[in-house]
Design a protein around this motif. Sequence first.
Motif, PDB file in Angstrom:
ATOM      1  N   ARG A 351      18.399   2.043 -17.978  1.00 53.26           N
ATOM      2  CA  ARG A 351      17.020   1.623 -17.751  1.00 53.26           C
ATOM      3  C   ARG A 351      16.961   0.357 -16.899  1.00 53.26           C
ATOM      4  NH1 ARG A 351      12.527   2.961 -20.678  1.00 53.26           N
ATOM      5  NH2 ARG A 351      13.867   3.964 -22.227  1.00 53.26           N
ATOM      6  N   THR A 352      17.965  -0.505 -17.044  1.00 56.43           N
ATOM      7  CA  THR A 352      17.974  -1.779 -16.325  1.00 56.43           C
ATOM      8  C   THR A 352      18.410  -1.613 -14.874  1.00 56.43           C
ATOM      9  OG1 THR A 352      18.511  -2.934 -18.381  1.00 56.43           O
ATOM     10  CG2 THR A 352      18.900  -4.123 -16.315  1.00 56.43           C
ATOM     11  N   LEU A 353      19.503  -0.886 -14.650  1.00 57.25           N
ATOM     12  CA  LEU A 353      20.055  -0.755 -13.312  1.00 57.25           C
ATOM     13  C   LEU A 353      19.369   0.331 -12.496  1.00 57.25           C
ATOM     14  CD1 LEU A 353      23.831  -1.125 -14.220  1.00 57.25           C
ATOM     15  CD2 LEU A 353      22.268  -2.892 -13.406  1.00 57.25           C
ATOM     16  N   ASN A 354      18.613   1.173 -13.159  1.00 58.56           N
ATOM     17  CA  ASN A 354      17.902   2.259 -12.492  1.00 58.56           C
ATOM     18  C   ASN A 354      16.407   2.181 -12.829  1.00 58.56           C
ATOM     19  OD1 ASN A 354      17.129   4.663 -11.254  1.00 58.56           O
ATOM     20  ND2 ASN A 354      18.096   5.991 -12.763  1.00 58.56           N
ATOM     21  N   PRO A 355      15.745   1.088 -12.417  1.00 58.71           N
ATOM     22  CA  PRO A 355      14.343   0.878 -12.816  1.00 58.71           C
ATOM     23  C   PRO A 355      13.364   1.829 -12.143  1.00 58.71           C
ATOM     24  CG  PRO A 355      15.002  -0.811 -11.249  1.00 58.71           C
ATOM     25  CD  PRO A 355      16.251  -0.031 -11.591  1.00 58.71           C
ATOM     26  N   HIS A 356      13.770   2.460 -11.023  1.00 63.53           N
ATOM     27  CA  HIS A 356      12.866   3.364 -10.305  1.00 63.53           C
ATOM     28  C   HIS A 356      13.067   4.825 -10.717  1.00 63.53           C
ATOM     29  CE1 HIS A 356      11.824  -0.100  -7.918  1.00 63.53           C
ATOM     30  NE2 HIS A 356      13.084  -0.267  -7.574  1.00 63.53           N
ATOM     31  N   ASN A 357      13.883   5.042 -11.740  1.00 60.89           N
ATOM     32  CA  ASN A 357      14.065   6.367 -12.343  1.00 60.89           C
ATOM     33  C   ASN A 357      14.627   7.399 -11.368  1.00 60.89           C
ATOM     34  OD1 ASN A 357      12.993   5.334 -14.760  1.00 60.89           O
ATOM     35  ND2 ASN A 357      10.909   5.807 -14.104  1.00 60.89           N
ATOM     36  N   ALA A 358      15.651   6.994 -10.619  1.00 61.00           N
ATOM     37  CA  ALA A 358      16.390   7.963  -9.807  1.00 61.00           C
ATOM     38  C   ALA A 358      17.141   8.905 -10.742  1.00 61.00           C
ATOM     39  CB  ALA A 358      17.363   7.239  -8.881  1.00 61.00           C
ATOM     40  N   GLN A 359      17.434  10.106 -10.247  1.00 61.82           N
ATOM     41  CA  GLN A 359      18.163  11.097 -11.047  1.00 61.82           C
ATOM     42  C   GLN A 359      19.436  11.511 -10.306  1.00 61.82           C
ATOM     43  OE1 GLN A 359      14.596  13.661 -11.239  1.00 61.82           O
ATOM     44  NE2 GLN A 359      15.052  13.915 -13.405  1.00 61.82           N
ATOM     45  N   LEU A 360      20.487  11.751 -11.067  1.00 63.38           N
ATOM     46  CA  LEU A 360      21.762  12.221 -10.529  1.00 63.38           C
ATOM     47  C   LEU A 360      22.061  13.594 -11.104  1.00 63.38           C
ATOM     48  CD1 LEU A 360      24.471  11.771  -9.005  1.00 63.38           C
ATOM     49  CD2 LEU A 360      25.353  10.719 -11.108  1.00 63.38           C
ATOM     50  N   LEU A 361      22.210  14.583 -10.218  1.00 62.66           N
ATOM     51  CA  LEU A 361      22.589  15.938 -10.611  1.00 62.66           C
ATOM     52  C   LEU A 361      23.864  16.281  -9.866  1.00 62.66           C
ATOM     53  CD1 LEU A 361      19.343  15.757 -10.795  1.00 62.66           C
ATOM     54  CD2 LEU A 361      19.422  18.234 -10.777  1.00 62.66           C
ATOM     55  N   PHE A 362      24.909  16.664 -10.572  1.00 60.37           N
ATOM     56  CA  PHE A 362      26.170  16.932  -9.887  1.00 60.37           C
ATOM     57  C   PHE A 362      27.005  17.922 -10.675  1.00 60.37           C
ATOM     58  CE2 PHE A 362      27.142  13.618 -12.889  1.00 60.37           C
ATOM     59  CZ  PHE A 362      28.483  13.739 -13.214  1.00 60.37           C
ATOM     60  N   ASN A 363      27.987  18.498  -9.990  1.00 61.90           N
ATOM     61  CA  ASN A 363      28.963  19.342 -10.663  1.00 61.90           C
ATOM     62  C   ASN A 363      30.334  18.689 -10.568  1.00 61.90           C
ATOM     63  OD1 ASN A 363      30.133  20.085  -8.093  1.00 61.90           O
ATOM     64  ND2 ASN A 363      28.487  21.563  -7.846  1.00 61.90           N
ATOM     65  N   THR A 364      31.224  19.057 -11.471  1.00 62.18           N
ATOM     66  CA  THR A 364      32.520  18.389 -11.532  1.00 62.18           C
ATOM     67  C   THR A 364      33.502  19.213 -12.355  1.00 62.18           C
ATOM     68  OG1 THR A 364      33.618  16.311 -12.177  1.00 62.18           O
ATOM     69  CG2 THR A 364      31.883  17.104 -13.605  1.00 62.18           C
ATOM     70  N   HIS A 365      34.792  18.900 -12.174  1.00 57.50           N
ATOM     71  CA  HIS A 365      35.842  19.393 -13.060  1.00 57.50           C
ATOM     72  C   HIS A 365      36.369  18.262 -13.946  1.00 57.50           C
ATOM     73  CE1 HIS A 365      36.229  23.408 -11.400  1.00 57.50           C
ATOM     74  NE2 HIS A 365      36.278  22.911 -10.184  1.00 57.50           N
ATOM     75  N   ASN A 366      35.818  17.067 -13.793  1.00 52.01           N
ATOM     76  CA  ASN A 366      36.304  15.892 -14.507  1.00 52.01           C
ATOM     77  C   ASN A 366      35.860  15.942 -15.970  1.00 52.01           C
ATOM     78  OD1 ASN A 366      36.985  13.383 -15.469  1.00 52.01           O
ATOM     79  ND2 ASN A 366      35.749  12.227 -14.014  1.00 52.01           N
ATOM     80  N   SER A 367      36.712  16.481 -16.809  1.00 48.49           N
ATOM     81  CA  SER A 367      36.343  16.648 -18.221  1.00 48.49           C
ATOM     82  C   SER A 367      36.297  15.322 -18.964  1.00 48.49           C
ATOM     83  CB  SER A 367      37.318  17.603 -18.913  1.00 48.49           C
ATOM     84  OG  SER A 367      38.639  17.083 -18.892  1.00 48.49           O
ATOM     85  N   ASN A 368      36.843  14.249 -18.370  1.00 49.98           N
ATOM     86  CA  ASN A 368      36.784  12.939 -19.022  1.00 49.98           C
ATOM     87  C   ASN A 368      35.351  12.482 -19.238  1.00 49.98           C
ATOM     88  OD1 ASN A 368      39.541  12.840 -18.996  1.00 49.98           O
ATOM     89  ND2 ASN A 368      39.717  11.411 -17.292  1.00 49.98           N
ATOM     90  N   LEU A 369      34.437  13.006 -18.418  1.00 53.12           N
ATOM     91  CA  LEU A 369      33.039  12.608 -18.550  1.00 53.12           C
ATOM     92  C   LEU A 369      32.354  13.287 -19.730  1.00 53.12           C
ATOM     93  CD1 LEU A 369      31.951  12.747 -14.795  1.00 53.12           C
ATOM     94  CD2 LEU A 369      32.331  10.695 -16.168  1.00 53.12           C
ATOM     95  N   LEU A 370      33.024  14.292 -20.308  1.00 53.39           N
ATOM     96  CA  LEU A 370      32.461  14.988 -21.463  1.00 53.39           C
ATOM     97  C   LEU A 370      32.621  14.119 -22.708  1.00 53.39           C
ATOM     98  CD1 LEU A 370      33.490  18.714 -20.984  1.00 53.39           C
ATOM     99  CD2 LEU A 370      31.183  17.798 -21.202  1.00 53.39           C
TER     100      LEU A 370
END
Length: 439
Positions: A351-370
């Motif tokens: 909420r602090t670093l993204n005050p304008h409510n940008a959105q990130l949509l992505f695909n990945t194989h990086n299971s560490n993010l799970l």
Amino acid sequence: MLIRFTVRNYKSFREAAEWSLLASPDTTREADNVVAVPEFGLRLLRSAVVYGANASGKSKLVQALMFMRDFVRNSSRDTQKGDAIPVEPFRLSTVTEHEPSEFEVVFLHEHTLYRYGFTATTSQIVAEWFYYRPKTKEVELFYRDEQGIRLHKTRFSGIIQSLVTGRNIRENALLLSVAAQFNNAIAVKAFEWFDDKLNGLSGLSSDTYQGYSMSQVLKPDQKQRMLDLLRQADLAILDVEVETVDFEQVSATLPSSLRQKIKEQTKQGNKPIIYSDVRTARLQYDASQQAAGAVLFSLTDDESAGTEKFFYLTGPLLDVLDNGMVFVVDELDSRLHPNLVARIVALFNSRTLNPHNAQLLFNTHNSNLLDNSSFRRDQIWFTEKDVFGASSLYSLSDFTGVRKDGRYEDYYLRGKYGAVPILGDFSHPFTPHESDNAR
């Protein structure tokens, strides 16, 4: 903000697939990962990630959304009557290969909710619809099918009404694009979202966005912010410089069509700028391990592929966060360390670093993010192909019995959520077979 995207009969998606950014009733990480929109009674997610086996449809999902964006932006101005629409139906079925592809998006832009979609074959727009909701009730602005076009009497009148009455809307052009071109106020606002707020790029190739990051280095304030990101990424880069080449020096070597395009995209009175390379500055040390100056390196020739990608990513990343855009990235994790990707995700889920409510949509194989410390269950999506080659899309929140503090990565890699490859015996090609011995 993106609320929902739906695609059907496009590339590997035979049946309708819905990618939703609507938050579930779950209140996990509510303060950071969810944006409340009380005027419409919505709770929207700041990010979403898609996992799946190779060739399961992850990239095709991103491509579908980017096709819709590009076709809205270009159908009225970059095509002529008779030009083919670059749409590709699901080809592994004799039923769908000749049916139209369908796209619909629901989004929020400047306190108004829009729903827009179309179906198309390679030769024509079969149907197109446009609704908006300025307050509580959804209003139909137009509906188009093979029988004709129905327009809202007051909001789509004037020249648009004349074009429709005179049947001057090309069968391969979107009415929304035409209406925006003729300055219909509501169409212009919706077009702005596609043109200015929906930003997509490939994490495998920086060709489409490297020029933007180079241009930002020429702006002192933006350059400093980009350097801050490079330093926080532990890349030990002190400074960056962009090398440019005078357009007149290289124009003779460029195809005439490219020369003309560069000139058209350059503001009147300014010479086109051709970026040739980026120089990175790193500290040099003497025999006593004391700083003795800086050495310049070529970003292209001397730096790692990961360093090069992250530098080129910094420009779009700052732009998206500054302007509250939707950032759709195919293979975000390619060539980047998992910890670095996690930090990029954390920027959006803040909420602090993204005050304008940008959105990130992505695909990945990086299971560490799970990891349940990064994503809620409704932010995690999977693609999987059936035995007939058709992709499906589903969310972790669709599963029952998944704990908020569950071991998502472990369960995913063990196949509990599907969306993993079913691997065979890799020793088979290296093992003699009876047919070989009989020769």
